[in-house]
Design a protein around this motif. Structure first.
Motif, PDB file in Angstrom:
ATOM      1  N   ALA A  22       3.294   8.993   4.424  1.00 21.08           N
ATOM      2  CA  ALA A  22       2.713   7.652   4.540  1.00 21.08           C
ATOM      3  C   ALA A  22       3.699   6.598   4.039  1.00 21.08           C
ATOM      4  CB  ALA A  22       1.401   7.572   3.765  1.00 21.08           C
ATOM      5  N   ALA A  23       4.431   6.930   2.995  1.00 20.55           N
ATOM      6  CA  ALA A  23       5.418   5.988   2.455  1.00 20.55           C
ATOM      7  C   ALA A  23       6.596   5.825   3.414  1.00 20.55           C
ATOM      8  CB  ALA A  23       5.898   6.454   1.086  1.00 20.55           C
ATOM      9  N   VAL A  24       7.154   6.936   3.892  1.00 22.03           N
ATOM     10  CA  VAL A  24       8.338   6.833   4.753  1.00 22.03           C
ATOM     11  C   VAL A  24       8.015   6.251   6.135  1.00 22.03           C
ATOM     12  CG1 VAL A  24       9.594   8.633   3.525  1.00 22.03           C
ATOM     13  CG2 VAL A  24       8.293   9.232   5.574  1.00 22.03           C
ATOM     14  N   ALA A  25       6.751   6.231   6.494  1.00 25.08           N
ATOM     15  CA  ALA A  25       6.359   5.595   7.757  1.00 25.08           C
ATOM     16  C   ALA A  25       6.473   4.076   7.683  1.00 25.08           C
ATOM     17  CB  ALA A  25       4.927   5.996   8.129  1.00 25.08           C
ATOM     18  N   ALA A  59       1.395   8.839  -6.507  1.00 28.25           N
ATOM     19  CA  ALA A  59       1.683  10.261  -6.288  1.00 28.25           C
ATOM     20  C   ALA A  59       2.745  10.754  -7.273  1.00 28.25           C
ATOM     21  CB  ALA A  59       2.142  10.488  -4.851  1.00 28.25           C
ATOM     22  N   ILE A  60       3.766   9.946  -7.502  1.00 31.44           N
ATOM     23  CA  ILE A  60       4.820  10.333  -8.446  1.00 31.44           C
ATOM     24  C   ILE A  60       4.267  10.368  -9.862  1.00 31.44           C
ATOM     25  CG2 ILE A  60       7.003   9.571  -9.476  1.00 31.44           C
ATOM     26  CD1 ILE A  60       7.669   8.471  -6.588  1.00 31.44           C
ATOM     27  N   THR A  61       3.446   9.404 -10.209  1.00 33.74           N
ATOM     28  CA  THR A  61       2.876   9.338 -11.554  1.00 33.74           C
ATOM     29  C   THR A  61       1.917  10.493 -11.804  1.00 33.74           C
ATOM     30  OG1 THR A  61       3.166   6.944 -11.590  1.00 33.74           O
ATOM     31  CG2 THR A  61       1.569   7.858 -13.145  1.00 33.74           C
ATOM     32  N   ARG A  62       1.250  10.939 -10.763  1.00 31.20           N
ATOM     33  CA  ARG A  62       0.263  12.025 -10.905  1.00 31.20           C
ATOM     34  C   ARG A  62       0.814  13.368 -10.430  1.00 31.20           C
ATOM     35  NH1 ARG A  62      -4.280   8.074  -8.644  1.00 31.20           N
ATOM     36  NH2 ARG A  62      -5.224   7.465 -10.640  1.00 31.20           N
ATOM     37  N   ARG A 119       0.825  -1.215   0.000  1.00 24.20           N
ATOM     38  CA  ARG A 119       0.000   0.000   0.000  1.00 24.20           C
ATOM     39  C   ARG A 119       0.861   1.267   0.000  1.00 24.20           C
ATOM     40  NH1 ARG A 119      -5.344  -0.671   1.123  1.00 24.20           N
ATOM     41  NH2 ARG A 119      -5.986  -2.811   1.470  1.00 24.20           N
ATOM     42  N   ALA A 120       1.911   1.260   0.799  1.00 22.78           N
ATOM     43  CA  ALA A 120       2.803   2.416   0.844  1.00 22.78           C
ATOM     44  C   ALA A 120       3.480   2.614  -0.514  1.00 22.78           C
ATOM     45  CB  ALA A 120       3.849   2.241   1.939  1.00 22.78           C
TER      46      ALA A 120
END
Length: 152
Positions: free
Chosen positions: A116-119, A100-103, A92-93
């Motif tokens: 949320a990713a770095v968590a 997010a990078i693609t958009r 999910r992360a």
């Protein structure tokens, strides 16, 4: 029916395309070194390609994922990954960061998505996923611009 009279930019400038392939190979090594599951890597490629509408890359990476042993159900629900229990916290992360990078045109990679990713992910994983998304978006644009043929 797509216009088939497009310049294939990879063939027109093969050195540039070979450089993109070399970058992709380096990113593949980075994802492995970061401990990312090869099936997740394929799902991230598929998800970026879904967002970008790249039929050529969707077909290729779906086949690759299935050949590597990915579950067809996970591929089928990938556009709605938030609504399912098929994906781990790491998945999910990684999916959230890839989206997010693609958009980026929607307002860059916002703090909420990044945090949320770095968590959940290590710094190596965040970096490898960012590079994977970057390369996949580049390949999508090459295939879409050149209108790589898809179909029988």
């Amino acid at each position: 029916m797509p216009d088939t009279c497009r310049v294939n930019i990879g063939k027109q400038h093969p050195a540039a395309y070979k450089t993109l392939i070399a970058l992709s190979e380096e990113v593949e090594r980075a994802t492995a070194a970061a401990g990312l599951d090869p099936l997740l890597v394929e799902l991230l490629r598929i998800r970026a390609s879904q967002i970008n509408g790249c039929a050529f890359c969707l077909r290729m990476h779906t086949r690759d994922a299935l050949r590597k042993g990915e579950n067809a159900d996970r591929i089928a629900v990938l556009p709605s990954w938030l609504e399912t229990s098929y994906f781990s916290e790491t998945d999910r992360a990684a999916l959230r960061l890839t989206e997010a990078i693609t958009r980026v045109q929607d307002g860059h990679v916002n703090d909420e998505d990044y945090n949320a990713a770095v968590a959940v992910l290590t710094a190596d994983q965040v970096s490898a996923i960012a590079w994977l998304a970057t390369v996949m978006n580049a390949f999508n644009r090459v295939a879409i611009t050149s209108r790589y043929p898809v179909g029988s």
